[in-house]
Design a protein around this motif. Structure first.
Motif, PDB file in Angstrom:
ATOM      1  N   LEU A  50       0.768  -1.682   0.003  1.00  0.00           N
ATOM      2  CA  LEU A  50       0.391   0.153   0.199  1.00  0.00           C
ATOM      3  C   LEU A  50       0.600   1.420   0.401  1.00  0.00           C
ATOM      4  O   LEU A  50       0.658   1.833   0.382  1.00  0.00           O
ATOM      5  N   ASP A  62       0.387  -2.205  -4.284  1.00  0.00           N
ATOM      6  CA  ASP A  62      -1.140  -2.859  -3.801  1.00  0.00           C
ATOM      7  C   ASP A  62      -1.197  -3.354  -2.230  1.00  0.00           C
ATOM      8  O   ASP A  62       0.063  -3.869  -1.649  1.00  0.00           O
ATOM      9  N   ILE A  68       1.796  -1.300  -9.050  1.00  0.00           N
ATOM     10  CA  ILE A  68       1.260  -0.766  -9.820  1.00  0.00           C
ATOM     11  C   ILE A  68       0.700  -0.463 -11.337  1.00  0.00           C
ATOM     12  O   ILE A  68       0.196  -0.997 -11.873  1.00  0.00           O
ATOM     13  N   MET A 232      -8.859  -5.745 -11.011  1.00  0.00           N
ATOM     14  CA  MET A 232      -7.763  -4.390 -10.085  1.00  0.00           C
ATOM     15  C   MET A 232      -8.208  -3.849  -9.294  1.00  0.00           C
ATOM     16  O   MET A 232      -8.468  -3.425  -7.947  1.00  0.00           O
ATOM     17  N   ALA A 236      -9.320  -3.125  -5.588  1.00  0.00           N
ATOM     18  CA  ALA A 236      -9.469  -1.642  -4.474  1.00  0.00           C
ATOM     19  C   ALA A 236     -10.163  -1.885  -3.708  1.00  0.00           C
ATOM     20  O   ALA A 236     -10.320  -0.985  -2.688  1.00  0.00           O
ATOM     21  N   ASN A 239      -9.233  -2.091   0.051  1.00  0.00           N
ATOM     22  CA  ASN A 239      -8.359  -1.055   0.033  1.00  0.00           C
ATOM     23  C   ASN A 239      -8.944   0.508  -0.284  1.00  0.00           C
ATOM     24  O   ASN A 239      -8.533   0.948  -0.681  1.00  0.00           O
ATOM     25  N   ILE A 245      -4.836   2.591  -5.672  1.00  0.00           N
ATOM     26  CA  ILE A 245      -5.629   1.050  -6.834  1.00  0.00           C
ATOM     27  C   ILE A 245      -6.712   1.406  -7.787  1.00  0.00           C
ATOM     28  O   ILE A 245      -6.387   0.185  -8.469  1.00  0.00           O
TER      29      ILE A 245
END
Lengths: 284, 280, 284
Positions: A50, A62, A68, A232, A236, A239, A245
């Motif tokens: 992150l 990520d 990413i 992807m 996200a 998070n 993300i």
């Protein structure tokens, strides 16, 4: 004389069409080369988790510590070729069926058109779920599900064009001169179908990408750890405070879909029968 | 004399909400080297008849015979070579030519049809010259030509197939007034040069009498008067033919209004006059 | 520019009234600023009450564009110069709103294809009365009576019944009569007729020609008759202007144009007629 159709007429160059073509070509280029130049392995998890976008990781990392930017670029090589393949398959199958239905008419037409009606009644996502349940969830199976429902629009459009052309005087004139059905289709009908079908196809690439990403987002397409834009974005959601993300894959989908739509729109203008410049260069 | 084309008791019907009888027991013949005009107003069935002659319309009854054999319906299958010597020129020059193929190539298709039948080959340029167009036009596309030029190309393409029966369905009505008479005249000359029969369909009696040996007048699916063109023009006997001729405004600058028939078509137009048929 | 003899000078005795509509030095160009195509190159015309002014010419000569300009119905990329005066009012440069008031009310128009100028889904009655109710502020009852009178005037049989019917229930000739009735509904002073009989059969055309002549005589309408058909011209036009390539090459009273044409192009047009003197000799 022969050079004229090699040159692109000025009227073809519209700002949006050019922007769309540049973006679309860039993305296709990325799709086919990304694996050669991305800074990190899209699947390796050895970066800090992150991490916000910065100098080392352009678009951050990520929750599993994957880059990413690298995932996004390689993600293009997952979705875009499959979307192009999907469109190509639909185009070939749909156009063929539509041309046969339109040209031969009568019961052939009736049979084929009822078949397309039947297929068009399937809701795509639910069909994809059925295919996923039967064959297992994978991006390729998602393509099969999407193909099943996407060829009829080509068939319908081709059929209606062929139906209109079939009674045109010049088609009749050709047949009075002893053209075989195949020659009539090739010489008198096909060149007039190409334009509208290309427009539909280029608009459809955007739709196909959206559909494949959507299916992956729902978990019916690409499976982890494959880098795919839809999945992807789906990651996200867990998070939510790490905006990067979801944002970058989202932007990727947005730009590529828009680019293909721009290209399709300007192709539509080019193939519009009222624009005179287009016809001159259509055949060598 | 052996007839080139024989239409006997032809009936064409369209089945929709009601049955419309477009052609009602019509018989006519065309000999080689003869120009026959079929005249009538909209809805009289002349176009249906023309389409039936080339096989684009299915007769309900009766027959269309060309050189002794029945003209087959233009179906999905390829037309047999023996019938590619029947060619047609259509009314609308805009849809008569393929928009995506050069003029020269389209004329070549006609030439190919002639060669496949065992006839003599030719060059597209010859045909362009014959219809009065510059030979440079071989490399043009239809949209680069005017309506009149397109129609000339369509005529050239039909003639390139070396037909011995040319059917022309209102070939001049979409053209400018000043070129109508000359194109009609050209068609007559070219058809006769080739020794072909010409079935010329038109609503314009004034032009038809210029070029046709015989004229057939149709009204509501039936032939009301037929015979030698001059006789029909100068001495019509059927009331409909009379009304048709007297309604043509004469361009003499005298300001004479043409005779207008009553708003509703009179019943006498539908009567059959045996003496009005086949007037020699 | 060529020197043009206007009907007034050539036929001063017959033209007892002053023109209601005067076109002077009208130029019309269509296209973008860079690529302006000149369609009408400075023409002058005058329409007088009770007279039919013919405008002859081949397709592409600019005759239809000229009549559309009088109604302000040109496409938005048209550039109009010169003057069109209706009485004391200058129409060139008027706004759409101002023109709307004149259109239909003072100047009316009928077209080649009556089926496209009539609304297919409204009854004849609605189309006739809407017009008068809006422009002449009549009550529904008055408007109906007025409509019946108009239909009777243009000799549509059973006018009261006809009001309740739709355009497709009439023949082509009757539709053109209805279109004329609608054009006359607000009692215009100028009637523009663009190829009003070209789409009609000759037997039907003859009736419409009688009607137009009668209307010009009785209502003292100033009529502009645009047609390529010199037979029609000869039957009802009082004065004729011959147009080619956007210019009037000759303008005179009818008999002079036909009997004593001055310009080579006029002679060419007359010589091409199947009924022309040249042909009579040839057929003997």
């Amino acid at each position: 004389m022969r050079k004229r159709w090699l040159k692109i007429p000025a009227a073809w160059i519209t700002p949006l069409g050019v922007i769309g073509a540049v973006i679309a070509i860039t993305w296709v280029g990325i799709a086919f080369t990304a694996r050669l130049w991305v800074p990190f392995d899209p699947l390796s998890q050895d970066l800090p988790r992150l991490q916000a976008p910065g100098i080392d990781t352009l678009m951050g990392t990520d929750a599993l510590g994957r880059d990413i930017f690298s995932r996004l670029m390689t993600g293009a090589s997952v979705t875009i070729p499959l979307a192009l393949m999907l469109v190509l398959m639909s185009l070939v199958v749909g156009t063929l069926i539509g041309a046969i239905a339109g040209y031969f008419g009568k019961w052939v037409d009736e049979l084929l058109m009822r078949l397309t009606d039947l297929v068009m009644a399937f809701p795509t996502v639910i069909l994809a779920m059925v295919v996923a349940a039967a064959l297992g969830p994978s991006l390729f199976n998602a393509v099969i599900a999407a193909f099943v429902v996407s060829w009829p629009q080509y068939a319908r459009m081709t059929r209606s064009i062929v139906l209109g052309l079939r009674t045109q005087n010049y088609v009749m004139a050709g047949r009075l001169m002893g053209f075989s059905p195949f020659k009539t289709l090739r010489v008198d009908i096909a060149p007039n179908v190409v334009g509208p079908i290309l427009v539909l196809a280029s608009l459809d690439v955007g739709t196909a990408i959206l559909l494949l990403s959507g299916l992956s987002f729902l978990g019916l397409g690409a499976q982890p750890p494959t880098a795919e834009w839809g999945s992807m974005i789906s990651a996200a959601i867990q998070n939510f405070d790490s905006w990067w993300i979801g944002l970058f894959p989202g932007l990727a989908i947005l730009t590529v879909v828009m680019a293909f739509n721009f290209v399709g729109d300007s192709l539509r203008d080019i193939f519009d029968p009222t624009s005179q410049v287009s016809r001159a260069g259509a055949r060598s | 004399m052996s007839e080139l084309l024989e239409v006997s008791d032809l009936v064409i019907e369209y089945h929709g909400a009601t049955v419309v009888r477009a052609v009602d027991e019509v018989s006519l013949t065309i000999a080689p080297g003869e120009v026959l005009a079929l005249v009538g107003e909209s809805g009289c069935g002349k176009s249906s008849l023309a389409r039936a002659v080339v096989g684009m319309e299915k007769p309900r009854a009766g027959a269309v015979t060309y050189r002794g054999s029945e003209v087959p319906l233009l179906g999905v299958r390829r037309r047999r070579a023996q019938f590619t010597s029947i060619q047609m020129v259509f009314q609308d020059p805009n849809s008569s030519l393929n928009p995506r193929i050069r003029v020269g190539q389209q004329i070549s298709e006609g030439i190919r049809a002639a060669v496949e039948r065992g006839d003599e080959g030719s060059q597209p340029e010859e045909w362009l010259e014959r219809v009065g167009l510059p030979i440079e036009m071989v490399s043009r596309y239809a949209h680069e030509l005017s309506g009149g030029q397109r129609q000339r190309v369509a005529i050239a393409r039909a003639l390139a197939a070396r037909p011995d029966l040319l059917v022309a369905d209102e070939p001049i009505s979409a053209l400018d007034a000043s070129s109508q008479a000359s194109v009609a005249d050209m068609m007559r000359k070219l058809a006769l040069d080739a020794g072909a029969g010409l079935l010329f369909i038109s609503h314009d009696l004034a032009i038809v009498r210029l070029i046709a040996d015989r004229t057939v007048v149709m009204y509501r699916g039936k032939i009301v008067e037929s015979g030698v063109s001059d006789l029909i023009w100068n001495d019509p006997v059927h009331p409909y033919t009379r009304a048709l001729i007297s309604a043509i405004p004469e361009p003499d600058g005298k300001g004479n209004l043409p005779a207008a028939p009553a708003a509703d078509a009179p019943e006498e137009w539908r009567m059959t006059l045996p003496e009005a048929l086949d007037r020699a | 520019m060529s020197d043009i003899t206007t009907p007034q000078t050539a036929d001063a005795a017959a033209a007892s009234t002053t023109p209601v509509l005067t076109v002077a030095g009208l130029t019309i160009g269509i296209g973008s600023r860079k690529n302006l195509k000149s369609i009408v190159k400075g023409i002058s015309l005058a329409l007088t009450p009770g007279r039919i002014q013919g405008l002859a010419g081949e397709s592409g000569s600019g005759k239809t564009v000229t009549s559309l300009a009088m109604l302000g119905l040109l496409p938005s990329n048209a550039v109009v110069g010169g003057s069109i005066r209706l009485g004391d009012t200058e129409l060139v440069g008027m706004t759409h709103r101002q023109l709307n008031d004149i259109r239909g009310r003072r100047i009316a128009m009928i077209f080649q294809d009556p089926s496209s100028s009539l609304h297919p889904q409204l009854t004849v009655g609605t189309q006739l009365t809407d017009h008068v109710k809006r422009h002449l502020k009549m009550s529904a009852k008055q408007a109906r009576a007025h409509a019946i009178e108009l239909l009777d005037r243009v000799r549509v049989p059973n006018p009261a019944e006809a009001l309740a019917r739709y355009p497709h229930q009439f023949s082509g000739g009757q539709r053109q009569r209805i279109a004329i009735a609608i054009a006359l509904a607000c009692d215009p002073i100028v009637l523009l007729a663009d190829e009003p009989t070209t789409a009609l059969d000759v037997t039907v055309q003859a009736g419409i020609l009688h009607l137009l002549r009668d209307l010009a005589d009785e209502r003292q309408l100033a009529v502009l008759l645009v047609t390529h058909d010199l037979g029609v011209m000869s039957a009802i036009a009082d004065d004729i202007a011959v147009m080619r390539h956007g210019e009037i090459v000759e303008s005179n009273v009818r008999s002079e144009i036909f009997v004593n044409p001055q310009h080579a192009y006029t002679r060419e047009l007359l010589a091409s007629l199947p009924g022309a003197a040249g042909f009579e000799e040839a057929s003997e």
